[in-house]
Enzyme design. Structure first.
Site, PDB file in Angstrom:
ATOM      1  N   LYS A   9       0.831  -1.207   0.000  1.00 39.91           N
ATOM      2  CA  LYS A   9       0.000   0.000   0.000  1.00 39.91           C
ATOM      3  C   LYS A   9       0.866   1.258   0.000  1.00 39.91           C
ATOM      4  CE  LYS A   9      -2.331  -0.851   3.808  1.00 39.91           C
ATOM      5  NZ  LYS A   9      -1.677  -2.128   4.223  1.00 39.91           N
ATOM      6  N   ARG A  84      -9.099   1.508   9.110  1.00 44.18           N
ATOM      7  CA  ARG A  84      -8.578   0.188   9.447  1.00 44.18           C
ATOM      8  C   ARG A  84      -9.632  -0.671  10.151  1.00 44.18           C
ATOM      9  NH1 ARG A  84      -2.987   0.805   8.689  1.00 44.18           N
ATOM     10  NH2 ARG A  84      -1.664  -0.697   9.652  1.00 44.18           N
ATOM     11  N   ARG A 123      11.792  -6.593   4.928  1.00 42.42           N
ATOM     12  CA  ARG A 123      11.677  -5.184   4.565  1.00 42.42           C
ATOM     13  C   ARG A 123      12.652  -4.336   5.380  1.00 42.42           C
ATOM     14  NH1 ARG A 123       5.866  -2.236   4.567  1.00 42.42           N
ATOM     15  NH2 ARG A 123       5.886  -2.434   6.820  1.00 42.42           N
ATOM     16  N   ARG A 156      11.852  -1.826  10.732  1.00 41.24           N
ATOM     17  CA  ARG A 156      10.831  -1.253  11.616  1.00 41.24           C
ATOM     18  C   ARG A 156      10.588  -2.217  12.770  1.00 41.24           C
ATOM     19  NH1 ARG A 156       5.776   0.401   7.788  1.00 41.24           N
ATOM     20  NH2 ARG A 156       4.692  -0.433   9.618  1.00 41.24           N
ATOM     21  N   ARG A 167      -0.067  -8.321  13.677  1.00 38.62           N
ATOM     22  CA  ARG A 167      -0.651  -7.355  12.720  1.00 38.62           C
ATOM     23  C   ARG A 167      -1.565  -8.072  11.731  1.00 38.62           C
ATOM     24  NH1 ARG A 167       4.442  -4.801  10.371  1.00 38.62           N
ATOM     25  NH2 ARG A 167       3.094  -3.409   9.175  1.00 38.62           N
TER      26      ARG A 167
HETATM   27  P1  AMP Z   1       1.195   0.897   8.713  1.00 39.13           P
HETATM   28  O1  AMP Z   1       2.431   1.636   8.357  1.00 39.13           O
HETATM   29  O2  AMP Z   1      -0.011   1.374   7.933  1.00 39.13           O
HETATM   30  O3  AMP Z   1       1.369  -0.602   8.661  1.00 39.13           O
HETATM   31  O4  AMP Z   1       0.853   1.268  10.247  1.00 39.13           O
HETATM   32  C1  AMP Z   1       1.757   0.939  11.295  1.00 39.13           C
HETATM   33  C2  AMP Z   1       1.032   0.933  12.621  1.00 39.13           C
HETATM   34  O5  AMP Z   1       0.471   2.232  12.882  1.00 39.13           O
HETATM   35  C3  AMP Z   1      -0.162  -0.014  12.713  1.00 39.13           C
HETATM   36  O6  AMP Z   1       0.222  -1.348  13.017  1.00 39.13           O
HETATM   37  C4  AMP Z   1      -0.964   0.637  13.845  1.00 39.13           C
HETATM   38  O7  AMP Z   1      -0.385   0.392  15.102  1.00 39.13           O
HETATM   39  C5  AMP Z   1      -0.785   2.112  13.534  1.00 39.13           C
HETATM   40  N1  AMP Z   1      -1.849   2.571  12.594  1.00 39.13           N
HETATM   41  C6  AMP Z   1      -1.696   2.983  11.309  1.00 39.13           C
HETATM   42  N2  AMP Z   1      -2.874   3.327  10.771  1.00 39.13           N
HETATM   43  C7  AMP Z   1      -3.807   3.131  11.742  1.00 39.13           C
HETATM   44  C8  AMP Z   1      -5.223   3.290  11.806  1.00 39.13           C
HETATM   45  N3  AMP Z   1      -5.940   3.719  10.741  1.00 39.13           N
HETATM   46  N4  AMP Z   1      -5.843   2.987  12.984  1.00 39.13           N
HETATM   47  C9  AMP Z   1      -5.158   2.573  14.049  1.00 39.13           C
HETATM   48  N5  AMP Z   1      -3.828   2.371  14.054  1.00 39.13           N
HETATM   49  C10 AMP Z   1      -3.149   2.651  12.909  1.00 39.13           C
END
Ligand code: AMP
Length: 212
Positions: A9, A84, A123, A156, A167
């Site tokens: 994404k 989400r 990654r 990360r 996740r």
């Molecule tokens: P991502 O980079 O999109 O995988 O997001 C990394 C982390 O940020 C996720 O595992 C959540 O802990 C937090 N996060 C990102 N977007 C959201 C969201 N829309 N709602 C809640 N937590 C989020």
């Protein structure tokens, strides 16, 4: 955009947003910038992120509401990582109603679980410019060094194996229901998210052209 962690994404959002000259609004990126900056929001988000859990909706929704109200989002935006869960999707509809805007399309990036674990565990992200590489699929010319800017590549915290599993569970439990939510709204376009990055981008652009 919806899809499991590791579906690409962020990579696709970056390319598409630049092709379409609209901002990419990535909640994960905004949280990470706040964690690095040591802000109050970053401190609130970090414990959830490290466990692979979602940051509470009230925190996330308020942040998105502020971001979408900024001037650069008036001519359109691409959301990456938000909503989400169904409650966030309902809040998003309210926010868009207040701004007199509508979603044009929801791209669902489809990729299977095993591929996701391989992608995420290998990654590496650049500490300096955010460029993403992979130890096997896109190895840096010099180990640990970003091909794009020469910055330091790091893993990360939430790309470690136990967190990846959590996740993915969170995705299945909370985020996957958005696929039928947006299908019911007539907005969903599924896209095969495997193969070369350019091919996925071409499929996404095609889907966007047919809907906008
Ligand atoms: P991502 O980079 O999109 O995988 O997001 C990394 C982390 O940020 C996720 O595992 C959540 O802990 C937090 N996060 C990102 N977007 C959201 C969201 N829309 N709602 C809640 N937590 C989020």
């Amino acid at each position: 955009m919806v899809g499991p962690p590791g579906a690409g994404k962020g990579t696709q959002a970056q390319i598409l947003a630049s092709e379409l000259s609209i901002p990419k609004v990535s909640t994960g990126d905004i949280f990470r910038a706040n964690v690095s900056g040591g802000t109050e929001l970053g401190n609130q988000a970090k414990t959830y992120m490290d466990r692979g859990e979602l940051v509470p909706d009230e925190v996330t929704n308020a942040m998105v509401r502020d971001r979408l109200a900024q001037d650069d989002a008036k001519a359109g935006f691409l959301l990456d990582g938000f909503p989400r869960n169904v409650a966030q999707a309902e809040t998003l509809n309210k926010i868009l109603g207040e701004l007199d805007e509508l979603l044009d399309v929801v791209l669902e990036l489809r990729v299977d679980k095993e591929e996701v674990v391989k992608r995420l565990s290998g990654r590496r992200s650049c500490r300096n410019c955010g460029h993403v590489q992979h130890v096997d699929y896109d190895p840096p010319k010099t180990e640990g060094v970003c091909d794009s800017c020469g910055g330091e590549l790091f893993q990360r915290d939430d790309d470690r194996e136990e967190t990846i599993r959590r996740r993915l569970e969170v995705y299945d439990e909370q985020t996957a229901p958005l696929v039928s939510f947006y299908d019911n709204e007539g907005l969903l376009v599924p896209i095969k998210a495997t193969g070369p990055v350019e091919d996925v981008t071409a499929r996404a652009m095609e889907a966007l052209r047919s809907r906008t």
